[in-house]
Design an enzyme around this catalytic site. Structure first.
Site, PDB file in Angstrom:
ATOM      1  N   ARG A  14      26.812  38.995  38.031  1.00  0.00           N
ATOM      2  CA  ARG A  14      26.746  40.406  37.622  1.00  0.00           C
ATOM      3  C   ARG A  14      27.452  40.654  36.295  1.00  0.00           C
ATOM      4  NH1 ARG A  14      27.375  44.372  42.776  1.00  0.00           N
ATOM      5  NH2 ARG A  14      25.205  44.305  43.437  1.00  0.00           N
ATOM      6  N   GLY A  18      26.993  35.564  33.342  1.00  0.00           N
ATOM      7  CA  GLY A  18      26.262  35.107  34.527  1.00  0.00           C
ATOM      8  C   GLY A  18      24.851  35.676  34.575  1.00  0.00           C
ATOM      9  N   TYR A 138      44.971  33.692  30.224  1.00  0.00           N
ATOM     10  CA  TYR A 138      43.541  33.370  30.327  1.00  0.00           C
ATOM     11  C   TYR A 138      43.289  31.940  29.844  1.00  0.00           C
ATOM     12  CZ  TYR A 138      38.495  33.952  29.638  1.00  0.00           C
ATOM     13  OH  TYR A 138      37.126  33.820  29.691  1.00  0.00           O
ATOM     14  N   LYS A 142      41.781  28.606  31.943  1.00  0.00           N
ATOM     15  CA  LYS A 142      40.549  27.927  31.516  1.00  0.00           C
ATOM     16  C   LYS A 142      40.822  26.456  31.195  1.00  0.00           C
ATOM     17  CE  LYS A 142      37.546  31.166  32.038  1.00  0.00           C
ATOM     18  NZ  LYS A 142      36.472  31.001  33.054  1.00  0.00           N
ATOM     19  N   PRO A 165      32.467  28.684  24.841  1.00  0.00           N
ATOM     20  CA  PRO A 165      31.830  29.557  23.859  1.00  0.00           C
ATOM     21  C   PRO A 165      32.833  30.360  23.046  1.00  0.00           C
ATOM     22  CG  PRO A 165      31.606  30.502  26.052  1.00  0.00           C
ATOM     23  CD  PRO A 165      32.325  29.183  26.220  1.00  0.00           C
ATOM     24  N   LEU A 168      31.737  36.343  22.679  1.00  0.00           N
ATOM     25  CA  LEU A 168      30.364  36.651  23.083  1.00  0.00           C
ATOM     26  C   LEU A 168      30.087  38.147  23.064  1.00  0.00           C
ATOM     27  CD1 LEU A 168      30.358  34.299  26.185  1.00  0.00           C
ATOM     28  CD2 LEU A 168      29.142  33.893  24.026  1.00  0.00           C
ATOM     29  N   ASP A 267      46.657  41.848  15.709  1.00  0.00           N
ATOM     30  CA  ASP A 267      45.463  41.195  15.148  1.00  0.00           C
ATOM     31  C   ASP A 267      45.033  40.023  16.026  1.00  0.00           C
ATOM     32  OD1 ASP A 267      44.851  42.655  12.850  1.00  0.00           O
ATOM     33  OD2 ASP A 267      46.354  41.585  11.652  1.00  0.00           O
TER      34      ASP A 267
HETATM   35  O1  GFB Z   1      37.547  40.716  21.203  1.00  0.00           O
HETATM   36  P1  GFB Z   1      38.996  40.961  20.974  1.00  0.00           P
HETATM   37  O2  GFB Z   1      39.588  42.109  21.704  1.00  0.00           O
HETATM   38  O3  GFB Z   1      39.892  39.721  21.371  1.00  0.00           O
HETATM   39  O4  GFB Z   1      39.181  41.161  19.391  1.00  0.00           O
HETATM   40  P2  GFB Z   1      40.262  38.311  20.692  1.00  0.00           P
HETATM   41  C1  GFB Z   1      40.419  41.471  18.880  1.00  0.00           C
HETATM   42  C2  GFB Z   1      40.411  41.624  17.379  1.00  0.00           C
HETATM   43  O5  GFB Z   1      39.691  42.802  16.994  1.00  0.00           O
HETATM   44  C3  GFB Z   1      41.855  41.822  16.904  1.00  0.00           C
HETATM   45  C4  GFB Z   1      40.588  43.752  16.429  1.00  0.00           C
HETATM   46  O6  GFB Z   1      42.000  41.319  15.593  1.00  0.00           O
HETATM   47  C5  GFB Z   1      41.971  43.343  16.946  1.00  0.00           C
HETATM   48  O7  GFB Z   1      43.035  43.806  16.110  1.00  0.00           O
HETATM   49  N1  GFB Z   1      40.187  45.116  16.820  1.00  0.00           N
HETATM   50  C6  GFB Z   1      40.016  46.171  15.982  1.00  0.00           C
HETATM   51  C7  GFB Z   1      39.940  45.553  18.076  1.00  0.00           C
HETATM   52  N2  GFB Z   1      39.690  47.264  16.660  1.00  0.00           N
HETATM   53  C8  GFB Z   1      39.627  46.920  17.966  1.00  0.00           C
HETATM   54  C9  GFB Z   1      39.318  47.653  19.157  1.00  0.00           C
HETATM   55  O8  GFB Z   1      39.045  48.839  19.148  1.00  0.00           O
HETATM   56  N3  GFB Z   1      39.340  46.936  20.322  1.00  0.00           N
HETATM   57  C10 GFB Z   1      39.622  45.594  20.370  1.00  0.00           C
HETATM   58  N4  GFB Z   1      39.580  44.953  21.553  1.00  0.00           N
HETATM   59  N5  GFB Z   1      39.948  44.894  19.247  1.00  0.00           N
HETATM   60  C11 GFB Z   1      39.883  37.547  23.093  1.00  0.00           C
HETATM   61  C12 GFB Z   1      40.803  37.080  24.204  1.00  0.00           C
HETATM   62  O9  GFB Z   1      40.641  37.503  21.974  1.00  0.00           O
HETATM   63  O10 GFB Z   1      38.805  36.678  22.887  1.00  0.00           O
HETATM   64  C13 GFB Z   1      40.053  36.718  25.409  1.00  0.00           C
HETATM   65  O11 GFB Z   1      41.771  38.071  24.436  1.00  0.00           O
HETATM   66  C14 GFB Z   1      38.797  35.912  25.120  1.00  0.00           C
HETATM   67  O12 GFB Z   1      40.890  35.989  26.249  1.00  0.00           O
HETATM   68  C15 GFB Z   1      38.006  36.484  23.977  1.00  0.00           C
HETATM   69  O13 GFB Z   1      39.124  34.588  24.838  1.00  0.00           O
HETATM   70  C16 GFB Z   1      36.825  35.636  23.609  1.00  0.00           C
HETATM   71  O14 GFB Z   1      39.094  37.715  19.985  1.00  0.00           O
HETATM   72  O15 GFB Z   1      41.510  38.428  19.907  1.00  0.00           O
END
Ligand code: GFB
Length: 312
Positions: A14, A18, A138, A142, A165, A168, A267
């Site tokens: 879901r 997946g 996390y 993994k 990956p 995504l 960041d």
């Molecule tokens: O996808 P994200 O939340 O996680 O992206 P990560 C984070 C990046 O986007 C940081 C910027 O550089 C944030 O400062 N950003 C800017 C924002 N505006 C926003 C916003 O409104 N929301 C969010 N979420 N970010 C994740 C891991 O890391 O990557 C997980 O936490 C997983 O475990 C995933 O591995 C693939 O890319 O940093």
């Protein structure tokens, strides 16, 4: 291609990943796919997972179930991300081996690699230095999962292997503004905030994005390999700064809002581009560009919103 009648368990059907894997398997002609909702089977419960495998006895398992979230969700709850994902990985992999599952594909994420890994990140960077703190829980879960697959393969000759990956996105994503990943969160912000869109961090972090249908195609490709590597990266090779991503989402949504950066928010990892030379050398590459994927995802966001099926 897995045999059309092979019994395949897809854990997490879901979720965005997946669901894409099920779509791809069905498209490839597989007719014997087994699934369970979270309510029907709690994957953190070893006894329940054991009973499930003993009853269903699948030939192949694809483990796409996980607690996932963006930087906000991960950094606020590393303990939960570690605990749940560790339990899910251990139970779904170990109990599969116990029940005689012949082949298992475990899905992780490129956040398993060290924060300061060489770029693009090769599979060999695993466990060479410290992890990124915002998603350490996390990542540790993994890493345990992929290692359990590797150990079972070496000790018991089981064909258990993993794909990692990059970030995504795609249909069925989670659009929660606080807990979601950056790309779906930006779509929601630009779609709903008219004058000012507040974004996190400085915009300088660099990310690579892969459409989930490309990952699903990579899963089918990996399941087809007679002797797959234990661990393979899956990426698009297309990287952008968060600032560039924000401009691209703004354009794709048609927004005229002004962006405001909140540098008190993290960041995260400065750059996360995975080295895909291994999977490419075996014959797979992504096919959906970020521009194309963004347009498709904005359309699916609107369709899911209209249909009331959206996850917010
Ligand atoms: O996808 P994200 O939340 O996680 O992206 P990560 C984070 C990046 O986007 C940081 C910027 O550089 C944030 O400062 N950003 C800017 C924002 N505006 C926003 C916003 O409104 N929301 C969010 N979420 N970010 C994740 C891991 O890391 O990557 C997980 O936490 C997983 O475990 C995933 O591995 C693939 O890319 O940093």
């Amino acid at each position: 291609m897995p045999r059309p009648d092979a019994k395949i368990y897809v854990a997490g059907h879901r979720g965005m990943v997946g669901a894409a894997v099920v779509r791809a398997l069905e498209k490839a002609g597989c007719t014997n796919i087994v699934t369970r909702t979270h309510k029907e089977l709690d994957l953190t419960d070893s006894a329940a997972v054991r009973a499930f495998y003993e009853k269903e006895k699948p030939e192949i398992a694809v483990i796409a179930a996980a607690r996932v979230g963006g930087i906000g969700a991960n950094s606020a709850a590393n303990s939960l991300f570690l605990y749940e994902n560790e339990m899910i990985a251990m139970n779904t992999i170990w109990q599969a081996a116990e029940a005689g599952v012949k082949r298992l594909l475990f899905l992780g994420s490129t956040c398993i690699y060290p924060r300061m890994a060489p770029q693009p990140i090769p599979e060999t960077a695993l466990l060479t230095s410290e992890l990124e703190k915002t998603n350490e829980g996390y990542a540790l879960a993994k890493i345990s999962g992929l290692k359990l697959c590797e150990f079972l393969r070496r000790e018991k000759g089981l064909l258990f292997h993993s794909l990692m990956p990059t970030n995504l996105y795609g249909p069925g994503d989670n659009y929660d503004i606080v807990h979601g990943h950056v790309l779906p969160t930006l779509i929601r912000k630009f779609e709903t905030m008219k004058d000012v869109v507040p974004l996190w961090g400085t915009g300088s972090a660099i990310r690579e994005f892969l459409h989930v249908d490309d990952l699903a195609a990579a899963c089918i490709f990996a399941l087809d390999l007679e002797n797959p590597p234990d661990l393979m990266n899956v990426g698009s090779g297309e990287e952008v700064t968060i600032r560039e991503l924000a401009e691209a989402v703004k354009k794709a949504t048609g927004s005229t809002a002004r962006i405001e950066w909140d540098s008190t928010k993290p960041d995260g990892t400065p750059r996360k581009l995975c080295d895909t030379s291994l999977i490419r050398s075996l014959g797979w590459k992504s096919s959906i560009s970020l521009e194309e994927g963004l347009a498709m995802t904005v359309a699916s966001y609107r369709a899911e919103l209209a249909a009331g099926t959206i996850r917010l």
